[in-house]
Design a protein around this motif. Sequence first.
Motif, PDB file in Angstrom:
ATOM      1  N   GLN B 125       0.823  -1.220   0.000  1.00 34.61           N
ATOM      2  CA  GLN B 125       0.000   0.000   0.000  1.00 34.61           C
ATOM      3  C   GLN B 125       0.852   1.263   0.000  1.00 34.61           C
ATOM      4  O   GLN B 125       0.393   2.331  -0.377  1.00 34.61           O
ATOM      5  CB  GLN B 125      -0.934   0.038   1.215  1.00 34.61           C
ATOM      6  N   GLU B 126       2.108   1.109   0.453  1.00 35.04           N
ATOM      7  CA  GLU B 126       2.970   2.295   0.543  1.00 35.04           C
ATOM      8  C   GLU B 126       3.578   2.667  -0.805  1.00 35.04           C
ATOM      9  O   GLU B 126       4.141   3.737  -0.955  1.00 35.04           O
ATOM     10  CB  GLU B 126       4.077   2.044   1.582  1.00 35.04           C
ATOM     11  N   TYR B 127       3.500   1.763  -1.767  1.00 40.45           N
ATOM     12  CA  TYR B 127       3.995   2.073  -3.108  1.00 40.45           C
ATOM     13  C   TYR B 127       2.932   2.864  -3.867  1.00 40.45           C
ATOM     14  O   TYR B 127       1.729   2.683  -3.649  1.00 40.45           O
ATOM     15  CB  TYR B 127       4.246   0.793  -3.901  1.00 40.45           C
ATOM     16  N   SER B 128       3.381   3.706  -4.798  1.00 42.87           N
ATOM     17  CA  SER B 128       2.439   4.227  -5.786  1.00 42.87           C
ATOM     18  C   SER B 128       2.210   3.097  -6.783  1.00 42.87           C
ATOM     19  O   SER B 128       3.049   2.197  -6.909  1.00 42.87           O
ATOM     20  CB  SER B 128       3.027   5.437  -6.485  1.00 42.87           C
ATOM     21  N   GLU B 130       2.575   2.977  -9.894  1.00 43.65           N
ATOM     22  CA  GLU B 130       3.676   2.911 -10.851  1.00 43.65           C
ATOM     23  C   GLU B 130       4.912   2.255 -10.228  1.00 43.65           C
ATOM     24  O   GLU B 130       5.540   1.376 -10.824  1.00 43.65           O
ATOM     25  CB  GLU B 130       4.001   4.324 -11.340  1.00 43.65           C
ATOM     26  N   HIS B 200      -4.004  -2.867  -6.569  1.00 42.27           N
ATOM     27  CA  HIS B 200      -3.313  -1.626  -6.191  1.00 42.27           C
ATOM     28  C   HIS B 200      -2.386  -1.173  -7.331  1.00 42.27           C
ATOM     29  O   HIS B 200      -2.283   0.011  -7.613  1.00 42.27           O
ATOM     30  CB  HIS B 200      -2.517  -1.847  -4.910  1.00 42.27           C
ATOM     31  N   ASP B 203      -4.668   0.260  -9.876  1.00 43.37           N
ATOM     32  CA  ASP B 203      -5.577   1.271  -9.358  1.00 43.37           C
ATOM     33  C   ASP B 203      -7.001   1.099  -9.898  1.00 43.37           C
ATOM     34  O   ASP B 203      -7.602   2.043 -10.396  1.00 43.37           O
ATOM     35  CB  ASP B 203      -5.030   2.674  -9.705  1.00 43.37           C
TER      36      ASP B 203
END
Lengths: 349, 521
Positions: B125-128, B130, B200, B203
């Motif tokens: 969840q901490e990653y974007s 991309e 995720h 998105d």
Amino acid sequence: MKFERREAPYIRPANSVSLVMLQVLVALVPAVAAHVWFFGAGILYNIVVAVIFCAGAEALVMRARGRAPAEALADGSAIVAAVLLAFALPSLTPWWVTATGAVFAMVVAKHLYGGLGYNLFNPAMAGYVVILIAFPADMALWVAPRMGDLDYQHLNALQTLWFTLSGELPSAMSFDTVSRATPLDLMKTGLAGMQTAAEIRAEPLMGDFGGRGWEWIGNFIAIGGIGLMLRKVIRWHIPVGVGIGLLVPATIMYMIDAGSHASPGFHLFSGATLLCAFFIATDPVSAATSTTGRLIYGIGIGLLIYAIRRFGAYADGVAFAVLTMNMLVPLIDRYTRPPIVGHGPEQPG
Amino acid sequence: MTAPTYDLGTLHGGLRLDPHKTESTAARLQQMPVPAQLVLPLTQHVGEPAQPLVGAGDVVLKGQPIAAAGTALGAPVHAPTSGRVLAIEPWPVSRRHGDPAPAIVIESDGLDQAMPIIPGALSYQEYSPEALRAHILDGGIVGLGGAVFPTAQKLAQAVSGPLDMLILNGVECEPYISCDDMLMREHADRVVSGARILLHAIDVERCFIAVESDKPEALLAMAEALGRAADERLILKQVPTIYPSGGEDQLVQLVTNREVPTGGLPSDVGCVVQNVGTAAAVDDWVSRQEPLISRVTTITGPGIAQPMNVEVRIGTRVADLAAFAGGYTDQAAQLIIGGAMTGKSMSTDEVPIVKASNCILLLPAPPPQGPELPCIRCGDCASVCPVRLLPQQLHWYYAADDEAQLREHGLLDCIECGCCDLVCPSAIPLTASFRRAKGRIRELEDEKARAARARRRFENRQQRLATEREERNAELRRQKDNAKRAGPDAIAEIMQRKQRTTDDRKDDLDDDPNDNRDPKP
């Protein structure tokens, strides 16, 4: 360890052409048996003559084409064509008439076009039309059904065989005492002679729907045909198409003027309607190939059968209807291609 | 928020095949010990070969990258165990049906010592999205359904358009293969977790997990795992058991009733499809820092003593795996990697298990078969074609070598599923001929493209030379005019300057018609 490389898929087909043809032949057995019951052994002799000449002609043509005769004979398609041709003939048919049709069917209609899979015309119907035109008198020699209350002379099996071999009736009989017009002939000449359809239907040769005997053979043809459909040897599109094409105009005309038109039931159970719908028009090689195309092809045959019976010179029109639609197959195939998945509805292909 | 409803689509044609799944699903999922030697082909994905990062003699740890992604469609390769690199040399590979291609050969040290876990790694969840996709690429993760398209690139490609759902493919419609079934039965939580990570990374808010109706155990296990996850974005969907429902475009059609346009991708209709095994691999990497170094493979068929599903290190030779599964029976005559309908036939069992190897199938020699007969146009092939092609017409145009009509009749839409072969009463090898015809058309296209490129290069060069010549002439004219206006002194000065620069320009002047007027005295 080393292995042999092959190409996918690695599962082999279960079906085969000879299996298809065998199932068609089996499906015809009840109808042939009924034919023997009502009209005597003549059809069996016709089948034997047709098979011998179809197979013999095919073997010779294959040799002339520089190929092994067994290659073509093994698939059984020549046998099916022979049986269908024999089924279309009167039970009293001299052998040379049958042989002419059989040889034409194999040599011209089938192998001159390239053999199995390449023939434009239905071989059995092409052969039938040739003898219909070349031997019109022989092709009119239909015997009456063997019904207890009908007062006609009947040839026994031996007399029928003698006729098949020599073309001569036993001395005590004449063509007038053994042969009768077919129900379709009766209807055609009767209507032309200003009889009403109801009067014609009251003749002793007529049964519940078509001619006596004939309609029972029709039932057995339908049983065999439905069996083929259940086994998916044939699909419903062509038989249903033939039914629609024939019965819709027949019903409309009958409703408009029942006095001068035969009933739809009469059309369905007379002549070669059912044989055509289940066994002749469904020959895949000379039929249209897509499902829509097959429906159109069947409807076209049905319409032409009706038109020929009603307006033409011949009492029945199955052979001409099938051959005519055979010619239209490339056109039908061209315009009835199903839409490929992913090409969208607006595109033709 | 009300959940949007989606119509279930239908598949045209298709076949109900003898599934042959129970042979390999009778036993639980097995673990195969690390073999003494592992072979890692550099191409285990659709793109260009990976670039080796190690050399012969190097010592590697389990999970260490040993080859880097080559190009845009590449994926890295990791060491499946600890040991020493023996060589980088050609080795028989499944991608080439047993012909050799470059591979890294590793000798195991028996310790199976892993790379140290990096402390403080980010949760997904901490990653974007991309950054998460880039991270997934580092795990060497490619599509495990058999197509081995690098997952990160597939996701990146998909998000470039309007995307509204992820479909997890747990259909596995081909006979014999049961690795996804077994993975879902025993590791449903990994699959579900992987699905959430994938959501995720792209998105989007909807994921359908499609499982075939003949896998009740897998359906139950997935339903339970979804219950534990309590993530309402994920929906389990049962699809009918009919081959080829697991084909990517076919699955999109079944699940969403959307037709993937010809030559297009599922993302053109808002979908991206990932195999359930891929989802589990994504979870292993993102949640536990375990790159793709093992997979579940089915080894089955009448030619193997103990058919089973087995978790096996990538790089294990098929011969070693077969020995683990009890060895060959005397029926083993064909070695196929993949399924009985679309798999690849191997010449040798020296080929290693790669990321694509979902099934090792050992079949007996095919029964002798009658000769191929002419097509009788029965149309059975058309009635089973899932793309609604007319194979009987394609066959005709193939025989006539009519490329235009082949294209017109949709040859390039053929998915080579093999359904038409199985129903053909004339025993015509339709799929093989369509495969060849497609190959030939692609070759012709490549040739045309090459010719066009060469012509463009030539024309550009002509244009460039003409422009240069034009400019030079203009410059000369200008200098001449200036000189006339300035008088004899200036001319002498210019001549001197020209003398100095002539040598530098000599090469350029080779093409120049002005060469005739060589300024040298």
